[in-house]
Design a protein around this motif. Structure first.
Motif, PDB file in Angstrom:
ATOM      1  N   MET A   4       0.836  -1.194   0.000  1.00 25.36           N
ATOM      2  CA  MET A   4       0.000   0.000   0.000  1.00 25.36           C
ATOM      3  C   MET A   4       0.872   1.245   0.000  1.00 25.36           C
ATOM      4  O   MET A   4       1.984   1.240   0.527  1.00 25.36           O
ATOM      5  N   SER A   5       0.340   2.320  -0.549  1.00 25.23           N
ATOM      6  CA  SER A   5       1.003   3.602  -0.404  1.00 25.23           C
ATOM      7  C   SER A   5       0.856   4.070   1.035  1.00 25.23           C
ATOM      8  O   SER A   5      -0.011   3.591   1.780  1.00 25.23           O
ATOM      9  N   ALA A   6       1.692   5.019   1.433  1.00 22.90           N
ATOM     10  CA  ALA A   6       1.598   5.548   2.793  1.00 22.90           C
ATOM     11  C   ALA A   6       0.235   6.178   3.032  1.00 22.90           C
ATOM     12  O   ALA A   6      -0.359   6.024   4.106  1.00 22.90           O
ATOM     13  N   ALA A   7      -0.290   6.878   2.026  1.00 19.67           N
ATOM     14  CA  ALA A   7      -1.596   7.523   2.175  1.00 19.67           C
ATOM     15  C   ALA A   7      -2.695   6.484   2.386  1.00 19.67           C
ATOM     16  O   ALA A   7      -3.574   6.649   3.242  1.00 19.67           O
ATOM     17  N   ALA A   8      -2.650   5.398   1.612  1.00 23.56           N
ATOM     18  CA  ALA A   8      -3.658   4.342   1.764  1.00 23.56           C
ATOM     19  C   ALA A   8      -3.549   3.685   3.132  1.00 23.56           C
ATOM     20  O   ALA A   8      -4.565   3.384   3.778  1.00 23.56           O
ATOM     21  N   ARG A   9      -2.323   3.473   3.593  1.00 23.28           N
ATOM     22  CA  ARG A   9      -2.111   2.823   4.893  1.00 23.28           C
ATOM     23  C   ARG A   9      -2.659   3.685   6.029  1.00 23.28           C
ATOM     24  O   ARG A   9      -3.403   3.213   6.895  1.00 23.28           O
ATOM     25  N   TRP A  10      -2.329   4.962   6.014  1.00 15.13           N
ATOM     26  CA  TRP A  10      -2.772   5.837   7.100  1.00 15.13           C
ATOM     27  C   TRP A  10      -4.266   6.103   7.043  1.00 15.13           C
ATOM     28  O   TRP A  10      -4.917   6.268   8.074  1.00 15.13           O
ATOM     29  N   THR A  11      -4.826   6.112   5.837  1.00 19.07           N
ATOM     30  CA  THR A  11      -6.280   6.260   5.721  1.00 19.07           C
ATOM     31  C   THR A  11      -6.989   5.053   6.317  1.00 19.07           C
ATOM     32  O   THR A  11      -8.019   5.188   6.985  1.00 19.07           O
ATOM     33  N   LEU A  12      -6.439   3.874   6.097  1.00 18.72           N
ATOM     34  CA  LEU A  12      -7.007   2.662   6.672  1.00 18.72           C
ATOM     35  C   LEU A  12      -6.922   2.697   8.197  1.00 18.72           C
ATOM     36  O   LEU A  12      -7.901   2.373   8.891  1.00 18.72           O
ATOM     37  N   ILE A  13      -5.781   3.076   8.715  1.00 17.51           N
ATOM     38  CA  ILE A  13      -5.615   3.167  10.171  1.00 17.51           C
ATOM     39  C   ILE A  13      -6.612   4.161  10.758  1.00 17.51           C
ATOM     40  O   ILE A  13      -7.263   3.896  11.782  1.00 17.51           O
ATOM     41  N   ALA A  14      -6.744   5.317  10.095  1.00 21.44           N
ATOM     42  CA  ALA A  14      -7.684   6.332  10.583  1.00 21.44           C
ATOM     43  C   ALA A  14      -9.110   5.825  10.544  1.00 21.44           C
ATOM     44  O   ALA A  14      -9.923   6.120  11.436  1.00 21.44           O
ATOM     45  N   SER A  15      -9.446   5.027   9.522  1.00 19.64           N
ATOM     46  CA  SER A  15     -10.790   4.460   9.434  1.00 19.64           C
ATOM     47  C   SER A  15     -11.074   3.544  10.607  1.00 19.64           C
ATOM     48  O   SER A  15     -12.160   3.614  11.213  1.00 19.64           O
ATOM     49  N   VAL A  16     -10.141   2.671  10.928  1.00 19.77           N
ATOM     50  CA  VAL A  16     -10.349   1.743  12.043  1.00 19.77           C
ATOM     51  C   VAL A  16     -10.503   2.513  13.354  1.00 19.77           C
ATOM     52  O   VAL A  16     -11.383   2.199  14.179  1.00 19.77           O
ATOM     53  N   ILE A  17      -9.686   3.540  13.544  1.00 23.79           N
ATOM     54  CA  ILE A  17      -9.798   4.352  14.760  1.00 23.79           C
ATOM     55  C   ILE A  17     -11.175   5.010  14.829  1.00 23.79           C
ATOM     56  O   ILE A  17     -11.850   4.984  15.875  1.00 23.79           O
ATOM     57  N   ALA A  18     -11.609   5.597  13.713  1.00 26.25           N
ATOM     58  CA  ALA A  18     -12.919   6.259  13.689  1.00 26.25           C
ATOM     59  C   ALA A  18     -14.049   5.263  13.883  1.00 26.25           C
ATOM     60  O   ALA A  18     -15.000   5.512  14.641  1.00 26.25           O
ATOM     61  N   GLY A  19     -13.962   4.111  13.203  1.00 22.64           N
ATOM     62  CA  GLY A  19     -15.025   3.119  13.291  1.00 22.64           C
ATOM     63  C   GLY A  19     -15.173   2.527  14.680  1.00 22.64           C
ATOM     64  O   GLY A  19     -16.291   2.334  15.172  1.00 22.64           O
ATOM     65  N   VAL A  20     -14.046   2.255  15.330  1.00 22.34           N
ATOM     66  CA  VAL A  20     -14.091   1.662  16.669  1.00 22.34           C
ATOM     67  C   VAL A  20     -14.491   2.709  17.704  1.00 22.34           C
ATOM     68  O   VAL A  20     -15.310   2.456  18.600  1.00 22.34           O
ATOM     69  N   SER A  21     -13.935   3.904  17.583  1.00 23.23           N
ATOM     70  CA  SER A  21     -14.176   4.937  18.600  1.00 23.23           C
ATOM     71  C   SER A  21     -15.564   5.555  18.498  1.00 23.23           C
ATOM     72  O   SER A  21     -16.018   6.207  19.448  1.00 23.23           O
ATOM     73  N   TYR A  22     -16.251   5.356  17.385  1.00 22.89           N
ATOM     74  CA  TYR A  22     -17.585   5.936  17.229  1.00 22.89           C
ATOM     75  C   TYR A  22     -18.521   5.509  18.353  1.00 22.89           C
ATOM     76  O   TYR A  22     -19.397   6.265  18.783  1.00 22.89           O
ATOM     77  N   VAL A  23     -18.314   4.304  18.858  1.00 19.90           N
ATOM     78  CA  VAL A  23     -19.156   3.805  19.948  1.00 19.90           C
ATOM     79  C   VAL A  23     -19.086   4.748  21.155  1.00 19.90           C
ATOM     80  O   VAL A  23     -20.068   4.917  21.887  1.00 19.90           O
ATOM     81  N   ALA A  24     -17.927   5.386  21.367  1.00 19.27           N
ATOM     82  CA  ALA A  24     -17.773   6.293  22.506  1.00 19.27           C
ATOM     83  C   ALA A  24     -18.695   7.495  22.401  1.00 19.27           C
ATOM     84  O   ALA A  24     -19.081   8.084  23.418  1.00 19.27           O
ATOM     85  N   SER A  25     -19.091   7.865  21.188  1.00 16.10           N
ATOM     86  CA  SER A  25     -19.962   9.029  21.018  1.00 16.10           C
ATOM     87  C   SER A  25     -21.351   8.792  21.581  1.00 16.10           C
ATOM     88  O   SER A  25     -22.086   9.741  21.857  1.00 16.10           O
ATOM     89  N   TRP A  26     -21.728   7.523  21.752  1.00 11.01           N
ATOM     90  CA  TRP A  26     -23.067   7.217  22.255  1.00 11.01           C
ATOM     91  C   TRP A  26     -23.254   7.701  23.691  1.00 11.01           C
ATOM     92  O   TRP A  26     -24.377   7.960  24.114  1.00 11.01           O
ATOM     93  N   GLY A  27     -22.143   7.810  24.427  1.00  6.40           N
ATOM     94  CA  GLY A  27     -22.233   8.252  25.818  1.00  6.40           C
ATOM     95  C   GLY A  27     -21.910   9.715  26.002  1.00  6.40           C
ATOM     96  O   GLY A  27     -21.791  10.174  27.144  1.00  6.40           O
TER      97      GLY A  27
END
Length: 225
Positions: A4-27
């Motif tokens: 992967m390019s660096a941009a693709a790699r970091w975008t993927l990492i950011a997606s996982v962080i956003a997707g997992v952390s979204y649950v925290a917004s419920w509280g």
């Protein structure tokens, strides 16, 4: 994540962080726009990831699938269930087209999934007036999953991800009927949906990048790089 390019790699990492952390917004008590943006960020970043890796029509179709999923996530919050469902439905149509471009000669057993999903979706809601519309949407959902299972994309990513998407939506329909609208159900809906989309994105993108190994039996797929 090799290749992967660096941009693709970091975008993927950011997606996982956003997707997992979204649950925290419920509280949290957040402005509606912030919560909606947080929700859309997980799959939205997958759309960008797919676009960064696209080298063919199939790659851009994958990016469109993720973009339409993002639209569904956002529109559910801003315009309600019906409008959001239309965006998801269009995503299922595009995904089905992508999978059919990589179909293989297999058993037709996965097609049995279609009537089962449609019937269950129709029976779940307590409000019977909305049941036909839910059943119609679920038809496109079930076709998407069935053709994913009949494609040359790996089951352990794409096939499994498509099935997770189906179960997530069935949980949503279940909340309109016998299932409680509680934290456990919410975690099931979001977790199965986000990680299902993640598996689909990584499975398709990886297979298109290495067609000789990840798309067995046919060598290079159509329009692959």
């Amino acid at each position: 994540m090799s290749g992967m390019s660096a941009a693709a790699r970091w975008t993927l990492i950011a997606s996982v962080i956003a997707g997992v952390s979204y649950v925290a917004s419920w509280g949290l008590t957040l402005p509606p726009g912030v919560e909606t943006a947080w929700k859309g960020a997980g799959v939205g970043l997958l759309a960008i990831h797919a676009a960064l890796r696209a080298r063919s029509l199939d790659g851009w179709l994958l990016a469109a699938v993720m973009a339409l999923g993002t639209g569904g996530d956002v529109l559910l919050e801003t315009h309600g269930l019906t409008v959001g469902a239309i965006s998801f439905l269009l995503g299922h149509v595009v995904a089905s087209g992508l999978y059919l471009r990589h179909r293989k000669a297999v058993s037709l057993v996965p097609l049995a999934l279609i009537p089962v999903v449609v019937a269950v979706s129709f029976l779940l809601p307590t409000d019977r007036a909305g049941a036909p519309g839910i059943a119609l949407y679920s038809l496109f959902l079930a076709v998407m999953a069935a053709v994913a299972l009949m494609s040359r994309f790996p089951f352990k990513t794409v096939g499994l991800g498509a099935l997770m998407f189906v179960v997530s939506d069935l949980l949503i329909f279940g909340r309109l009927g016998p299932l409680p609208d509680n934290l456990a159900t919410g975690l099931g809906v979001w977790g199965l949906y986000y990680f299902g989309q993640l598996l689909i994105c990584l499975g398709v993108a990886g297979a298109l990048a290495h067609p000789s190994t990840d798309l067995p039996g046919e060598g290079r797929g159509p329009d692959s790089a």
